[in-house]
Design a protein around this motif. Structure first.
Motif, PDB file in Angstrom:
ATOM      1  N   ALA A  39      -6.559   0.594  -0.257  1.00  0.00           N
ATOM      2  CA  ALA A  39      -6.382   1.326   1.004  1.00  0.00           C
ATOM      3  C   ALA A  39      -7.450   0.900   2.012  1.00  0.00           C
ATOM      4  CB  ALA A  39      -6.444   2.833   0.752  1.00  0.00           C
ATOM      5  N   SER A  40      -8.690   0.721   1.522  1.00  0.00           N
ATOM      6  CA  SER A  40      -9.765   0.283   2.421  1.00  0.00           C
ATOM      7  C   SER A  40      -9.481  -1.109   2.963  1.00  0.00           C
ATOM      8  CB  SER A  40     -11.104   0.258   1.674  1.00  0.00           C
ATOM      9  OG  SER A  40     -11.405   1.533   1.210  1.00  0.00           O
ATOM     10  N   LEU A  41      -9.029  -1.997   2.081  1.00  0.00           N
ATOM     11  CA  LEU A  41      -8.753  -3.371   2.512  1.00  0.00           C
ATOM     12  C   LEU A  41      -7.551  -3.420   3.450  1.00  0.00           C
ATOM     13  CD1 LEU A  41      -9.300  -5.207  -0.880  1.00  0.00           C
ATOM     14  CD2 LEU A  41     -10.751  -5.351   1.138  1.00  0.00           C
ATOM     15  N   ALA A  42      -6.546  -2.574   3.146  1.00  0.00           N
ATOM     16  CA  ALA A  42      -5.330  -2.586   3.960  1.00  0.00           C
ATOM     17  C   ALA A  42      -5.629  -2.192   5.401  1.00  0.00           C
ATOM     18  CB  ALA A  42      -4.294  -1.646   3.355  1.00  0.00           C
ATOM     19  N   ARG A  43      -6.627  -1.307   5.573  1.00  0.00           N
ATOM     20  CA  ARG A  43      -6.989  -0.887   6.934  1.00  0.00           C
ATOM     21  C   ARG A  43      -7.520  -2.061   7.752  1.00  0.00           C
ATOM     22  NH1 ARG A  43      -8.174   4.150   4.548  1.00  0.00           N
ATOM     23  NH2 ARG A  43     -10.253   3.533   3.861  1.00  0.00           N
ATOM     24  N   LEU A  44      -8.066  -3.066   7.035  1.00  0.00           N
ATOM     25  CA  LEU A  44      -8.618  -4.237   7.737  1.00  0.00           C
ATOM     26  C   LEU A  44      -7.559  -5.295   8.015  1.00  0.00           C
ATOM     27  CD1 LEU A  44     -11.872  -4.621   5.602  1.00  0.00           C
ATOM     28  CD2 LEU A  44     -11.690  -3.644   7.889  1.00  0.00           C
ATOM     29  N   MET A  45      -6.388  -5.116   7.413  1.00  0.00           N
ATOM     30  CA  MET A  45      -5.331  -6.135   7.552  1.00  0.00           C
ATOM     31  C   MET A  45      -4.732  -6.085   8.957  1.00  0.00           C
ATOM     32  SD  MET A  45      -4.644  -7.769   4.564  1.00  0.00           S
ATOM     33  CE  MET A  45      -2.913  -8.010   4.201  1.00  0.00           C
ATOM     34  N   PRO A  46      -4.165  -7.208   9.455  1.00  0.00           N
ATOM     35  CA  PRO A  46      -3.571  -7.224  10.793  1.00  0.00           C
ATOM     36  C   PRO A  46      -2.377  -6.279  10.903  1.00  0.00           C
ATOM     37  CG  PRO A  46      -3.290  -9.342   9.666  1.00  0.00           C
ATOM     38  CD  PRO A  46      -4.074  -8.490   8.770  1.00  0.00           C
ATOM     39  N   LYS A  47      -2.042  -5.961  12.159  1.00  0.00           N
ATOM     40  CA  LYS A  47      -1.050  -4.898  12.405  1.00  0.00           C
ATOM     41  C   LYS A  47       0.328  -5.233  11.833  1.00  0.00           C
ATOM     42  CE  LYS A  47       0.090  -6.415  17.128  1.00  0.00           C
ATOM     43  NZ  LYS A  47      -0.720  -7.667  17.110  1.00  0.00           N
ATOM     44  N   GLU A  48       0.631  -6.523  11.674  1.00  0.00           N
ATOM     45  CA  GLU A  48       1.969  -6.899  11.181  1.00  0.00           C
ATOM     46  C   GLU A  48       2.302  -6.260   9.839  1.00  0.00           C
ATOM     47  OE1 GLU A  48       0.516  -9.837  13.968  1.00  0.00           O
ATOM     48  OE2 GLU A  48      -0.273  -9.392  11.999  1.00  0.00           O
ATOM     49  N   VAL A  49       1.295  -6.146   8.961  1.00  0.00           N
ATOM     50  CA  VAL A  49       1.580  -5.651   7.604  1.00  0.00           C
ATOM     51  C   VAL A  49       1.805  -4.143   7.584  1.00  0.00           C
ATOM     52  CG1 VAL A  49       0.244  -7.499   6.516  1.00  0.00           C
ATOM     53  CG2 VAL A  49      -0.838  -5.316   6.946  1.00  0.00           C
ATOM     54  N   HIS A  50       1.477  -3.466   8.681  1.00  0.00           N
ATOM     55  CA  HIS A  50       1.669  -2.017   8.723  1.00  0.00           C
ATOM     56  C   HIS A  50       3.028  -1.646   9.281  1.00  0.00           C
ATOM     57  CE1 HIS A  50      -2.528  -1.028   7.675  1.00  0.00           C
ATOM     58  NE2 HIS A  50      -2.790  -2.164   8.297  1.00  0.00           N
ATOM     59  N   GLN A  51       3.747  -2.651   9.771  1.00  0.00           N
ATOM     60  CA  GLN A  51       5.022  -2.373  10.429  1.00  0.00           C
ATOM     61  C   GLN A  51       6.177  -2.698   9.509  1.00  0.00           C
ATOM     62  OE1 GLN A  51       4.475  -4.908  13.780  1.00  0.00           O
ATOM     63  NE2 GLN A  51       3.169  -3.440  14.858  1.00  0.00           N
ATOM     64  N   ASP A  52       7.227  -1.892   9.674  1.00  0.00           N
ATOM     65  CA  ASP A  52       8.447  -2.106   8.885  1.00  0.00           C
ATOM     66  C   ASP A  52       8.978  -3.506   9.179  1.00  0.00           C
ATOM     67  OD1 ASP A  52      10.740  -1.949   7.511  1.00  0.00           O
ATOM     68  OD2 ASP A  52      11.310   0.038   8.267  1.00  0.00           O
ATOM     69  N   GLY A  53       9.086  -4.280   8.066  1.00  0.00           N
ATOM     70  CA  GLY A  53       9.520  -5.660   8.248  1.00  0.00           C
ATOM     71  C   GLY A  53      10.981  -5.782   8.499  1.00  0.00           C
TER      72      GLY A  53
ATOM     73  N   ALA B 114     -10.467 -14.292   4.415  1.00  0.00           N
ATOM     74  CA  ALA B 114     -11.038 -13.192   5.193  1.00  0.00           C
ATOM     75  C   ALA B 114     -10.972 -11.875   4.402  1.00  0.00           C
ATOM     76  CB  ALA B 114     -10.275 -13.055   6.509  1.00  0.00           C
ATOM     77  N   LEU B 115      -9.854 -11.688   3.713  1.00  0.00           N
ATOM     78  CA  LEU B 115      -9.715 -10.441   2.952  1.00  0.00           C
ATOM     79  C   LEU B 115     -10.688 -10.423   1.771  1.00  0.00           C
ATOM     80  CD1 LEU B 115      -8.042  -7.863   3.070  1.00  0.00           C
ATOM     81  CD2 LEU B 115      -6.492  -8.849   1.412  1.00  0.00           C
ATOM     82  N   LYS B 116     -10.861 -11.579   1.159  1.00  0.00           N
ATOM     83  CA  LYS B 116     -11.818 -11.648   0.046  1.00  0.00           C
ATOM     84  C   LYS B 116     -13.241 -11.416   0.551  1.00  0.00           C
ATOM     85  CE  LYS B 116      -9.146 -14.297  -3.212  1.00  0.00           C
ATOM     86  NZ  LYS B 116      -8.949 -15.608  -3.833  1.00  0.00           N
ATOM     87  N   GLN B 117     -13.504 -11.904   1.755  1.00  0.00           N
ATOM     88  CA  GLN B 117     -14.807 -11.645   2.356  1.00  0.00           C
ATOM     89  C   GLN B 117     -14.951 -10.132   2.609  1.00  0.00           C
ATOM     90  OE1 GLN B 117     -16.976 -13.956   2.685  1.00  0.00           O
ATOM     91  NE2 GLN B 117     -18.577 -12.995   3.941  1.00  0.00           N
ATOM     92  N   ALA B 118     -13.831  -9.509   2.990  1.00  0.00           N
ATOM     93  CA  ALA B 118     -13.853  -8.066   3.264  1.00  0.00           C
ATOM     94  C   ALA B 118     -14.089  -7.247   2.004  1.00  0.00           C
ATOM     95  CB  ALA B 118     -12.526  -7.636   3.911  1.00  0.00           C
ATOM     96  N   LEU B 119     -13.873  -7.867   0.855  1.00  0.00           N
ATOM     97  CA  LEU B 119     -14.146  -7.171  -0.413  1.00  0.00           C
ATOM     98  C   LEU B 119     -15.580  -6.666  -0.451  1.00  0.00           C
ATOM     99  CD1 LEU B 119     -12.633  -9.477  -3.203  1.00  0.00           C
ATOM    100  CD2 LEU B 119     -11.955  -7.139  -2.682  1.00  0.00           C
TER     101      LEU B 119
END
Lengths: 247, 180
Positions: free
Chosen positions: B166-180, B117-122
């Motif tokens: 940064a553009s791709l990261a905005r499309l990533m699911p919310k889990e990756v934006h949260q402190d692990g 999906a992320l590669k498609q988002a490229l």
């Protein structure tokens, strides 16, 4: 922004080297929140195990390519090709960076060569006397030493040394029966009508062509410029009062 | 191994052995680059073949690569890939469609699901950003090598890389934006 971009790139390098993301983020706590999604994106984007073209397919494509390549007639390099090849090497060699590197190397080499040459010439000229090829080098190196000596006592001592050196040179010229233009400083011992004795050296004062400044008297320190003849007579051209060294 | 410049000089003379060596040395790299951007192995193999035929055509027209053989091959691959992408209708991927029982960043299966999906988002990025990502993450090239291939400064490539991620990261699911 530049700083963050550099941190991002260093973090990506660490990620590619196998360092876990949370470990990288722990090293950069100030940027962790901004870095986290970017590093996860980078991790997901990495293609550690790319698929290969099936070998049969690759062979077919290779054969098609080589069949086209076989239609090319071999080219014997012409003079123009050779010239272009040389020019391309020269162009690569003369990039701005290569040019600056060369410039720095050449400047340093030239400076060192110049300094070495000056030191060698200065050493070789130390025993020269007026009329010798290297005598001007000896005087130049003396002037350089005087100009770089800042301490007044050292300067006075150095000037005294050089004045003594001039007297020794005149003595050597006399012993060798050589003629030369000379210049020296000393105390005016005796003041006759046409003959003065300065620092033990007899100086002839011609009626014509002589300049005497400041009316020097016996006991004064004077500077004499003149021509030392082969008959050891020193004919003065110019006589001036010498500047007295400050204590 | 013979250096690239010597190889380039030999192919300019139409040396058959050198031409074969070019294919053997660069085909896989060029194919990986294209396949990374397209995600379509069939089309990528065809386009990779076209890149090398373009080299033969350039030699026939007496317009060979001037200074960098790999730079020339990547540039042709980039143009052919961009043209191919333009012809395709693309859709923006929805990461929310990726279902996991308990989404976790430590779950490799879950993370692996994100990759296509992320590669498609490229494809949502600018063409230049896609090129940088493909070279840096698909080919694993260093910043300096990427900058050289793109004929840009390292600083410019860093900036492109940052904007693309940064553009791709905005499309990533919310889990990756949260402190692990």
């Amino acid at each position: 922004m530049d700083r963050f971009e550099s941190i991002l790139d260093e973090s990506i390098s660490a990620l590619q080297a196998g360092v876990p993301i949370e470990e990288i983020l722990a090293e950069t706590p100030d940027y962790a929140q901004e870095l986290r999604p970017l590093l996860y994106a980078a991790m997901v984007l990495a293609d550690p195990d790319p698929t290969l073209v099936p070998s049969e397919r690759k062979e077919i494509l290779r054969d098609q390519y080589l069949a086209q390549a076989a239609e090319l007639t071999p080219k014997v390099p012409t003079l123009n090709d050779k010239t272009q090849a040389v020019l391309s090497i020269v162009r690569r060699r003369f990039t701005k960076k290569a040019f600056l590197n060369d410039l720095v190397t050449i400047s340093i080499t030239l400076s060192l060569t110049l300094i070495m040459a000056m030191l060698i010439l200065s050493f070789a000229s130390r025993n020269s006397i007026p009329g010798d090829f290297l005598y001007s080098v000896k005087r130049i190196s003396e002037n350089i030493r005087l100009s770089v000596t800042l301490n007044q006592d050292s300067l006075n001592a150095l000037e005294d040394n050089f004045h003594r050196e001039r007297l020794i040179e005149i003595e050597q010229l006399t012993q060798q029966n050589r003629a030369a233009v000379v210049e020296f400083e000393g105390t005016l011992d005796t003041q006759g009508e046409n003959l003065w004795v300065v620092e033990g050296i007899t100086v002839f004062l011609p009626e014509e062509g002589l300049t005497i400044d400041s009316n020097p008297q016996e006991g004064d320190r004077i500077k004499v410029t003149g021509f030392l003849r082969t008959d050891t007579v020193l004919v003065a051209d110019q006589i001036t009062k010498a500047e007295v060294n400050s204590p | 191994m013979e250096d690239e410049l010597s190889l380039l000089e030999r192919i300019k003379r139409h040396d058959q052995q050198a031409l074969a060596e070019v294919h053997d040395r660069y085909f896989n790299q060029i194919y990986h680059y294209i396949n990374y951007r397209l995600g379509d192995s069939d089309a990528s193999a065809d386009l990779a073949g076209e890149v090398f035929l373009a080299l033969i055509n350039a030699l026939k027209r007496n317009k060979p690569p001037k200074t960098s053989l790999s730079g020339w091959l990547y540039a042709v691959a980039r143009n052919l890939t961009a043209d191919h992408i333009k012809q395709k209708v693309t859709t923006v991927p929805l990461f929310d469609d990726i279902v996991a029982d308990s989404p976790s960043l430590t779950d490799h299966v879950y993370m692996a699901q994100l990759a296509p999906a992320l590669k498609q988002a490229l494809l949502e990025l600018t063409e230049e950003q896609q090129h940088v990502i493909a070279l840096r993450f698909g080919q694993g090239l260093s910043l300096a090598d990427t900058a050289k291939l793109m004929d840009k400064s390292v600083g410019a490539v860093k900036a492109l890389q940052h904007r693309a991620l940064a553009s791709l990261a905005r499309l990533m699911p919310k889990e990756v934006h949260q402190d692990g």
